[in-house]
Design an enzyme around this catalytic site. Structure first.
Site, PDB file in Angstrom:
ATOM      1  N   HIS B 117      55.001 -50.253 -38.210  1.00  0.00           N
ATOM      2  CA  HIS B 117      55.182 -51.690 -38.499  1.00  0.00           C
ATOM      3  C   HIS B 117      54.078 -52.503 -37.833  1.00  0.00           C
ATOM      4  O   HIS B 117      53.397 -53.321 -38.473  1.00  0.00           O
ATOM      5  CB  HIS B 117      56.548 -52.154 -37.984  1.00  0.00           C
ATOM      6  CG  HIS B 117      56.770 -53.639 -38.078  1.00  0.00           C
ATOM      7  ND1 HIS B 117      57.558 -54.217 -39.032  1.00  0.00           N
ATOM      8  CD2 HIS B 117      56.293 -54.663 -37.322  1.00  0.00           C
ATOM      9  CE1 HIS B 117      57.555 -55.545 -38.870  1.00  0.00           C
ATOM     10  NE2 HIS B 117      56.797 -55.835 -37.828  1.00  0.00           N
ATOM     11  N   GLU B 118      53.854 -52.286 -36.554  1.00  0.00           N
ATOM     12  CA  GLU B 118      52.867 -53.105 -35.819  1.00  0.00           C
ATOM     13  C   GLU B 118      51.456 -52.901 -36.374  1.00  0.00           C
ATOM     14  O   GLU B 118      50.663 -53.839 -36.464  1.00  0.00           O
ATOM     15  CB  GLU B 118      52.906 -52.768 -34.324  1.00  0.00           C
ATOM     16  CG  GLU B 118      54.223 -53.088 -33.650  1.00  0.00           C
ATOM     17  CD  GLU B 118      54.685 -54.537 -33.861  1.00  0.00           C
ATOM     18  OE1 GLU B 118      55.905 -54.767 -33.878  1.00  0.00           O
ATOM     19  OE2 GLU B 118      53.838 -55.434 -34.058  1.00  0.00           O
ATOM     20  N   HIS B 121      50.540 -55.237 -38.997  1.00  0.00           N
ATOM     21  CA  HIS B 121      49.991 -56.518 -38.507  1.00  0.00           C
ATOM     22  C   HIS B 121      48.525 -56.345 -38.123  1.00  0.00           C
ATOM     23  O   HIS B 121      47.696 -57.197 -38.438  1.00  0.00           O
ATOM     24  CB  HIS B 121      50.764 -57.005 -37.269  1.00  0.00           C
ATOM     25  CG  HIS B 121      52.168 -57.430 -37.544  1.00  0.00           C
ATOM     26  ND1 HIS B 121      52.517 -58.324 -38.518  1.00  0.00           N
ATOM     27  CD2 HIS B 121      53.341 -57.055 -36.965  1.00  0.00           C
ATOM     28  CE1 HIS B 121      53.829 -58.501 -38.533  1.00  0.00           C
ATOM     29  NE2 HIS B 121      54.357 -57.740 -37.608  1.00  0.00           N
ATOM     30  N   HIS B 127      55.102 -60.577 -41.922  1.00  0.00           N
ATOM     31  CA  HIS B 127      56.429 -60.022 -42.196  1.00  0.00           C
ATOM     32  C   HIS B 127      56.833 -60.202 -43.657  1.00  0.00           C
ATOM     33  O   HIS B 127      56.474 -61.176 -44.294  1.00  0.00           O
ATOM     34  CB  HIS B 127      57.458 -60.679 -41.273  1.00  0.00           C
ATOM     35  CG  HIS B 127      57.375 -60.132 -39.886  1.00  0.00           C
ATOM     36  ND1 HIS B 127      57.626 -60.873 -38.750  1.00  0.00           N
ATOM     37  CD2 HIS B 127      57.012 -58.904 -39.444  1.00  0.00           C
ATOM     38  CE1 HIS B 127      57.460 -60.133 -37.681  1.00  0.00           C
ATOM     39  NE2 HIS B 127      57.084 -58.926 -38.054  1.00  0.00           N
TER      40      HIS B 127
END
Lengths: 84, 365
Positions: B117-118, B121, B127
């Site tokens: 997930h990170e 970014h 998101h």
């Protein structure tokens, strides 16, 4: 007078909501007390934005489903705005 | 996308692991990081090369509370990690909260899932509000061995960096939406008055007293259950739900998976020629359970706990032209058969189909 449990709960809930919206929905931190009423509208607007994002009922109020979502472990990056 | 559409100007990126957590072995951390990077490398032209002892585009580190980036961590739970959009210096870096219980499985927080997930970014994604997307803000566990990057995330990252160079473009799971008229189901069962619809790694939960339908990951309730449940039925008398996938089944007692499962379906009396069950329901009134396999069905006696003689029989002989059964459940004396997006209401007393609806008729669309 000792703070009644309900008032204590309410204060904690407000703290949770404010901190969540400050962290993830760009709620400004420095509300002047005299702008209290404006602050509340501001907070309700940000709360609606959060509820909209998560597909919750958009009430502008910290209802149980909204509080449950706020308590979930998550990523620290905001849901709106920049993170630089 | 992140405001301003930040992205890396080149596809060959470098990464550096600044430190490790004592909660996992170094090898396990390295593996989690490599697997998390490959999630994005597999669907884009991006490559990630590890560098040591010099600066890198993406620097991964474990940090504690205030770690001088104006975004202090908050102790166990709450905020698990954060990462910065592509750019110089701190840009692209991933910070993981050292106070979390990092693991390589379903306990605590799975390092691979959070890292993947990170890194989204770090590559320029923000998101997603698709509850099944990897880039959804809240944590949800998927066994790393079962993880497939959802289509929502593939679409997002490919819009920034383009498609992967592989001949066949990878695709990912799409989050079911209760009112999608094309929605079909893998399995359906009642559970203590609710109806649970299984689809991929998701379950849609419908409580008769609530108008909206709740969408959850199966792993949220039952981390030990696999995705892709193929059949399920409730034995109300025993307060159990049996769940089937391939040639195994699990028993849910109340809300917990009973110990000692999964067990082979052959214990129920199936011949070895049966490899999987398509659907099942149990009629509390008669104590008989019906298992549907391809174009045939078996009947099982819950009291004798064995298959009845004279089975299997052809589905069409006793249930009419309902075709192959994807999923089935019984409620208020009627049996609801699902075949694709069609639902047949069957009256077991009259032994005939008495109604036909869309598969999503239960969701108040």
């Amino acid at each position: 007078f000792p703070v009644t449990p309900e008032a204590e709960d309410e204060r904690k809930t407000l703290e949770l909501v404010e901190s969540y919206l400050q962290n993830f929905y760009d709620l400004q931190r420095d509300h002047q007390p005299h702008l209290r009423s404006k602050g509340e509208n501001h907070l309700a607007a940000k709360l609606k934005k959060m509820q909209e994002f998560f597909g919750l009922e958009v009430t502008g109020k910290p209802d149980p489903d909204t509080l449950e979502m706020m308590k979930k472990p998550r990523c620290g990056v905001p849901d709106v705005g920049n993170y630089v | 996308f992140t405001t301003g559409n930040p992205k890396w100007k080149r596809n060959q990126l470098t990464y550096r692991i600044l430190n490790y957590t004592p909660k996992m072995t170094k090898d396990d951390v390295d593996q989690a990081i490599q697997k998390a990077l490959s999630v994005w490398a597999n669907v884009t032209p991006l490559t990630f090369q590890k560098v040591e002892d010099k600066d890198a585009d993406i620097v991964i580190s474990f940090a504690y509370r205030d770690h001088q980036d104006n975004s202090p961590f908050d102790g166990p739970n709450g905020q698990l990690a954060h990462a910065f959009q592509p750019g110089e210096g701190i840009g692209g870096d991933v910070h993981l909260d050292e106070e979390e219980e990092w693991t390589k499985d379903g306990r605590g927080y799975n390092l691979f899932i959070v890292l993947a997930h990170e890194l989204g970014h770090s590559l320029g994604l923000s998101h997603s509000n698709d509850p099944g997307a990897l880039m959804y803000p809240t944590y949800s566990y998927t066994a790393p061995s079962e993880f497939l990057l959802p289509q929502d995330d593939i679409d997002g990252i490919q819009a920034i960096y383009g498609q992967s160079n592989t001949a066949v473009q990878p695709t990912g799971p799409i989050t079911p939406r209760a009112c999608d008229p094309n929605l079909t189901f893998d399995a359906i069962t009642t559970l203590r008055g609710e109806i649970i619809f299984f689809k991929g790694r998701y379950m849609l939960r419908k409580h008769p007293a609530r108008t909206e339908t709740e969408l959850n990951f199966i792993s949220l309730f039952w981390p030990k259950l696999p995705s892709g449940i193929q059949a399920a039925y409730e034995n109300v008398e025993r307060d159990e739900v049996l769940l089937f996938k391939e040639d195994k089944y699990w028993v849910l007692r109340g809300y917990d998976i009973a110990p000692g499962y999964p067990k082979p379906i052959y214990r129920l009396g199936f011949p070895k020629t049966v490899r999987r069950v398509n659907a099942a329901y149990s009629d509390e009134a008669t104590g008989k359970t019906y298992f549907f396999v391809a174009d045939r069905y078996w009947r099982y006696d819950e009291k004798k706990r064995s298959m009845d003689h004279g089975y299997p029989r052809k589905i069409v002989s006793d249930f009419g032209k309902i075709g192959r059964v994807d999923a089935v459940f019984i409620k208020d004396g009627y049996v609801y058969f699902f075949h694709g997006t069609t639902q047949f209401q069957f009256d077991p007393r009259a032994k005939q189909v008495v109604g036909q609806m869309k598969s999503i008729s239960w969701f108040n669309c």
